[in-house]
Each structure stands twice: as C-alpha cells, then as structure tokens.
Motif scaffolding. Structure first.
Motif, short mmCIF file in Angstrom:
data_model
loop_
_atom_site.label_atom_id
_atom_site.label_comp_id
_atom_site.label_asym_id
_atom_site.label_seq_id
_atom_site.Cartn_x
_atom_site.Cartn_y
_atom_site.Cartn_z
N TYR A 1 0.83 -1.21 0.00
CA TYR A 1 0.00 0.00 0.00
C TYR A 1 0.87 1.26 0.00
O TYR A 1 0.52 2.27 -0.62
CB TYR A 1 -0.94 -0.01 1.21
N TYR B 1 1.91 1.76 -3.46
CA TYR B 1 0.79 2.33 -4.22
C TYR B 1 0.68 3.83 -3.98
O TYR B 1 0.48 4.61 -4.92
CB TYR B 1 -0.51 1.64 -3.81
N THR C 1 -7.21 -3.75 5.99
CA THR C 1 -8.61 -3.96 5.63
C THR C 1 -9.49 -2.83 6.15
O THR C 1 -10.37 -2.32 5.44
CB THR C 1 -9.11 -5.31 6.19
N PHE D 1 -8.47 0.43 4.00
CA PHE D 1 -8.69 0.47 2.54
C PHE D 1 -9.82 -0.45 2.09
O PHE D 1 -10.12 -0.49 0.89
CB PHE D 1 -7.39 0.07 1.82
N GLY D 2 -10.41 -1.20 3.01
CA GLY D 2 -11.46 -2.13 2.62
C GLY D 2 -10.90 -3.29 1.83
O GLY D 2 -9.69 -3.55 1.84
N THR D 3 -11.77 -4.00 1.13
CA THR D 3 -11.33 -5.16 0.34
C THR D 3 -11.20 -4.81 -1.15
O THR D 3 -11.09 -5.68 -2.00
CB THR D 3 -12.30 -6.33 0.52
N THR D 4 -11.22 -3.49 -1.43
CA THR D 4 -11.05 -3.05 -2.82
C THR D 4 -9.64 -3.37 -3.30
O THR D 4 -8.68 -3.24 -2.55
CB THR D 4 -11.29 -1.52 -2.91
N PHE D 5 -9.56 -3.78 -4.55
CA PHE D 5 -8.25 -4.07 -5.13
C PHE D 5 -7.64 -2.79 -5.72
O PHE D 5 -8.35 -2.01 -6.35
CB PHE D 5 -8.37 -5.14 -6.23
N TYR D 6 -6.36 -2.60 -5.48
CA TYR D 6 -5.64 -1.45 -6.02
C TYR D 6 -4.54 -1.94 -6.96
O TYR D 6 -4.02 -3.05 -6.79
CB TYR D 6 -5.02 -0.62 -4.89
N SER D 7 -4.19 -1.08 -7.91
CA SER D 7 -3.13 -1.44 -8.86
C SER D 7 -2.09 -0.33 -8.92
O SER D 7 -2.44 0.86 -8.98
CB SER D 7 -3.70 -1.67 -10.26
N THR E 1 -2.58 -7.46 -8.24
CA THR E 1 -3.36 -6.40 -7.61
C THR E 1 -3.08 -6.42 -6.10
O THR E 1 -2.70 -7.44 -5.54
CB THR E 1 -4.87 -6.60 -7.85
N ASP F 1 -4.19 -6.18 -2.28
CA ASP F 1 -5.27 -6.33 -1.31
C ASP F 1 -4.63 -6.58 0.05
O ASP F 1 -3.42 -6.84 0.13
CB ASP F 1 -6.23 -7.47 -1.71
#
Length: 294
Positions: free
Chosen positions: A50, A53, A115, A118-124, A216, A218
C-alpha cells in the motif's frame, strides 16, 4: 511439447522464483539470527504494498524512487516491529512460544489494519513500463518480471556480500551462532538484531511494491509469505543461499505444475511435495539445520 515452450515456462518460473527468493531471504534472515519463524513478515509486505501504491499513484514518483521510498518505509516498519513485538520478549527471556504467537498476531494485525483502512477493494500500481512485453525471437518476456528478477538477484548478491565480507556481516553471523558469546566479544546484540529487522523490513518493502506491481494489491497480499516459508524449508532453514535455491526451485516447479495439472491442484501438489521432501531430507537442500526457537 517443443523446446521453445519449455524455455518460455522456465523463464516464467525463474521470474516467479525471484520474487519468492526476495520474500524467503527476509524470512530466513530473521530465522538465522533469532531462530524463530517471523510470520509478521507477511504483514509488512502487505503494508509496504500500500505504501508503494501511495508513492507511485498518489505522489506520482518514478518507479526507481518509489521502490527506494517503499524499501525505506519497510525498514522503518521492521524496526518498529522489533521494538513493539520482540524486544521485551528478549529482555524477559520469554518462552519460545511467545515469539511465534507475537509474530502471528502482528502479521494478522497489519493485514486487518489495511482492511479497515482500505477495505477489500483491489488497487493497482501503475505499470513501470510503457511497453510491457519484450520479444526474444519466439520467446515472450514480461519486462516487469525481468525487472523483478534483476532487482531480486542484485539485492540478494548485495546482502550476501555484506554478510560475508563486512564487519557488520561478521557481527550478524556471530550473534546468529551465539548471542551471549557475541556480547562477551563486545558486540551489542540488541543493535545487531535491530539492524537485522531493518534489513528484513527493507526486503519486505521491496517485495511489497514489486508484488503490488505484478498483481493487484489487497490486504492479504502478504499471505505469500507462506511461499517464502516453504522455500526456506526446502532450501534449509537458517541458510540464506538455501532460501534462494529453494525459492527458485519452488517458482519453476509451480509454473510447470500449473501447465500440467492446472491452477487449482498446483498448491496441493506443492505442499504434498514439501511434506515428502521433509520426510526425505528434513535439513533442506543446503544441509543446514537450525533448532527452531518457535
């Protein structure tokens, strides 16, 4: 099955093995000095991904600077991890099981904090290369995989050079063999151990951003530390060269198994292979066995 196909799978396996090697080395480094399995390393990888990112996508840093900043972030987190989770255990000469429980707890804590944040959203992470594919005749090389391979090999060679050729490496190896004897020789074991966590944290940072750039992101990306553990077991717990050999072997075997039996069966076959390997050669490929603390 033609030769080109086999060479292509070998390239893919080496790329995957290089990533596992980076994870396994950080894992094995802590084990070689403190003799316990630090599963909090996976949590550091998740947090570092993260951070990578943030540096790449939010601050728009170029890839080299983003990797360096993420490695520094991992180094700081690794140092804090030692201070929060393990230093008091060392002072109290606590039972072995507490090291294991503490590392598991911190690993889960880091992932759950991600979690919550950032929640369970996937980031790239944005691609490091504008043109991601390199053609070598009939072979296809993903530039990011090649970069990961070269970065991993470079860092691992640098780490082995430090371990074998510098006073710091000698002090670290001395503490790994006998901490009390090292203190009698004038080596500050606590400082050496803190430096060990700093180095392992930096490796976790590099692993985090490189994994985040290939997959991704997570909160549970750090669960790949299990692959680092398996590679360390195959190579020989406590042996850095063994961890690298085990990681590359694991990566190549996984790729060929995926071709042969598919994605779903591959993890099961790998773990069965690992169990069988332990029955035949419990000391690992390098033949080094260190009594695990926890």
């Amino acid at each position: 099955m033609d030769v080109t196909f086999l060479v292509q799978q070998l390239i893919n396996g080496l790329s995957r093995g290089a990533v596992y090697a980076l994870i396994a080395t950080g894992f094995a480094l802590i084990f070689s000095v403190l003799k316990f399995s630090n599963f909090a390393h996976g949590g550091l990888i998740s947090v570092s991904a993260y951070a990578g990112y943030f540096f790449s996508s939010q601050l728009k840093m170029n890839p080299v600077l983003a990797v360096i900043c993420t490695a520094l972030t991992g180094a700081v987190l690794g140092t804090l991890l030692d201070f929060i989770a393990f230093r008091n255990l060392r002072k109290r000469n606590s039972s072995n099981i507490f090291y294991f429980v503490s590392s598991i707890t911190c690993g889960i804590l880091f992932m759950n904090l991600m979690t919550l944040s950032f929640g369970t959203t996937f980031y790239s992470i944005p691609p490091f290369f504008k043109d991601p594919i390199l053609f070598l005749g009939d072979l296809i090389v993903i530039k990011m995989d090649l970069a990961i391979f070269l970065i991993s090999i470079g860092l691992l060679l640098l780490l082995m050079l430090v371990m074998e050729k510098t006073k710091m490496g000698l002090a670290l190896r001395t503490v790994a063999i006998d901490r009390e004897m090292a203190m009698l020789m004038g080596i500050n074991s606590n400082v050496i151990i803190t430096i060990t966590f700093l180095i392992a944290g930096a490796l976790a940072g590099v692993s985090g951003i490189l994994l985040g750039s290939s997959f991704t992101i997570d909160p549970f990306l750090g669960n790949m530390v299990v692959k680092g553990f398996v590679a360390s077991v195959i190579g020989g717990l406590g042996s850095l060269p063994g961890a690298i050999i085990g990681a590359v072997l694991l990566g190549v075997v996984e790729v060929f198994l995926t071709v042969g039996v598919g994605d779903i069966l591959t993890p099961a076959v790998v773990f069965v292979f690992t169990l069988f390997f332990l029955l035949v050669r419990p000391q690992g490929i390098r033949g080094q066995f260190v009594q695990e603390k926890a």
